[in-house]
Design an enzyme around this catalytic site. Structure first.
Site, PDB file in Angstrom:
ATOM      1  N   SER A 187     -20.214  77.426  34.063  1.00 50.34           N
ATOM      2  CA  SER A 187     -19.402  76.344  33.658  1.00 50.34           C
ATOM      3  C   SER A 187     -17.994  76.526  33.079  1.00 50.34           C
ATOM      4  CB  SER A 187     -20.287  75.510  32.431  1.00 50.34           C
ATOM      5  OG  SER A 187     -20.400  76.242  31.422  1.00 50.34           O
ATOM      6  N   HIS A 215     -24.477  72.107  36.196  1.00 47.84           N
ATOM      7  CA  HIS A 215     -23.149  72.028  36.592  1.00 47.84           C
ATOM      8  C   HIS A 215     -23.194  72.158  38.055  1.00 47.84           C
ATOM      9  CE1 HIS A 215     -20.931  71.995  32.862  1.00 47.84           C
ATOM     10  NE2 HIS A 215     -21.865  72.649  32.393  1.00 47.84           N
ATOM     11  N   LYS A 245     -23.768  64.837  33.014  1.00 43.01           N
ATOM     12  CA  LYS A 245     -22.507  65.476  33.657  1.00 43.01           C
ATOM     13  C   LYS A 245     -22.065  64.449  34.861  1.00 43.01           C
ATOM     14  CE  LYS A 245     -22.955  70.102  31.417  1.00 43.01           C
ATOM     15  NZ  LYS A 245     -23.955  69.513  30.313  1.00 43.01           N
TER      16      LYS A 245
END
Length: 397
Positions: A187, A215, A245
């Protein structure tokens, strides 16, 4: 208010030390929704610091089903999953995630962090070993520690080092089970794990494979993640992902074989001892996954914006590292300089948070930029112009 002098001394000395060394993190409350433009301290600024990759956190389709779930199911699940906190909405979410990830089954949790605390320690113990990439996320590190297994770090994406340490661990005869664990997408740098090589080494030495795809989900593999990107769904034992996310809501999940998911349901502690996510969160997450399965429009826009921002910052002369994803670090180096750079960007109408030790190694302070599918080209042009102005004023370009 009375408090321990020992505690006060510890806290005051260490807080002062963090501030003196540019390592103290100021928290900026957002007034309103976390979209491509946010309001902080009464000022509207272009937001380049959220993990809301696809802009789904404010999507009207998700808001609609969440409101309906509050009316039909209430605001909370009311219990842990193993008593009567498993609602029909949780089951529907897990079925949709199973289809999305292409595995036999899925278990969902309250957060991605909880996934790593839960899943690693449910399978690994003091008689085992874990081979862990040195840049793995804090939640992986904590999950490994909780398991009490022997933690063996290997150099970041260094396959020669991984093979050497895997061979040593197996030949030592000290461990019942050995796991190799890695982020799918790292990330802070935006690089991608070398999963084909990792799987090859795992097959050679009979290692359990674990990929934290927090991610990568929604970003790689046309949205289905890093494992799908490499076509390795049948080769990776644990696929961990978040719902907070790219999915835009809150929660996490582990995808894998049915027997693994059955085991996690009876042995992973956050599943057993923490109340389930709310009905609104469960159905909004399911809706987001449906959207990703129906169209790659948001995924494609994210990549288009990521490439555009990268090109603009690179042209200005900034060091954007070796990112292979829309994550775009702007590496400054010295911690105080990174924090000052971030503050000056804010003055120019851009919110791009500085990231310093311990999130990244000392001397690699940076501003981490996260363009999303919700940004317009005009917003990105304004951000690039702000970078150019502040970079020149600070002598960075």
């Amino acid at each position: 208010m009375m408090s321990s002098k020992t505690l006060d001394n510890f806290l005051n000395e260490n807080l002062a030390d963090l501030k003196a060394n540019g390592l103290y993190n100021e928290i900026d409350p957002v007034q309103g929704a976390n979209g491509p433009v946010i309001n902080i301290r009464g000022k509207n600024v272009i937001n380049l610091s959220s993990n809301n990759y696809l802009g789904l956190a404010t999507d009207e389709r998700l808001k609609k089903v969440a409101k309906e779930a509050v009316e039909s199911h209430g605001v909370g699940a009311g219990a842990v999953r193993t008593i009567n906190g498993t609602l029909d909405l949780h089951i529907e979410l897990e079925k949709k995630l199973t289809e999305f990830k292409g595995t036999e089954a899925v278990i969902s949790y309250q957060s991605g962090f909880n996934c790593n605390m839960a899943a690693i320690s449910a399978v690994m113990d003091k008689n085992d070993a874990i081979l862990s990439d040195e840049l793995n996320h804090a939640s992986i590190i904590d999950g490994c520690r909780l398991s009490r297994a022997k933690i063996i770090r290997f150099g970041h994406s260094d396959m020669e080092d991984l093979r050497k340490k895997a061979k040593e661990a197996v030949e030592s005869g000290q461990y019942n089970k050995i796991m190799v664990i890695t982020d799918g997408v790292f990330s802070m740098d935006g690089d991608v794990a070398k999963l084909p090589e990792i799987v090859e080494i795992a097959e050679e030495f009979d290692l359990i494979t674990y990929v934290d795809d927090a991610h990568g989900s929604g970003v790689l593999g046309k949205g289905a993640g890093t494992v799908k990107h490499f076509g390795l769904q049948d080769k990776v034992d644990f696929q961990m992902g978040t719902l907070s996310k790219a999915i835009g809501v809150i929660g996490g999940y582990v995808a894998g074989k049915a027997n693994l998911i059955d085991w996690l349901k009876v042995r992973s502690r956050p599943f057993l001892f923490s109340t389930a996510v709310s009905p609104a969160d469960a159905i909004a997450s399911r809706k987001a996954v449906e959207i990703l399965m129906e169209s790659t429009e948001l995924h494609d826009k994210l990549w288009e914006n990521g490439k555009y921002l990268k090109a603009g910052l690179k042209k200005l002369g900034f060091n954007i590292g070796e990112s292979e994803t829309p994550i775009t670090p702007c590496i400054i180096g010295e911690e105080k300089a990174a924090q000052e750079f971030s503050k000056r960007l804010f003055d120019e109408g851009v919110y791009a948070k500085s990231i310093v030790f311990p999130t990244v190694p000392k001397g690699t302070g940076r501003v981490r930029n996260m363009p999303t599918a919700a940004h317009t080209k005009e917003m990105l042009d304004q951000a690039i112009a702000a970078y150019g102005k502040v970079g020149k004023e600070m002598g960075l370009i």
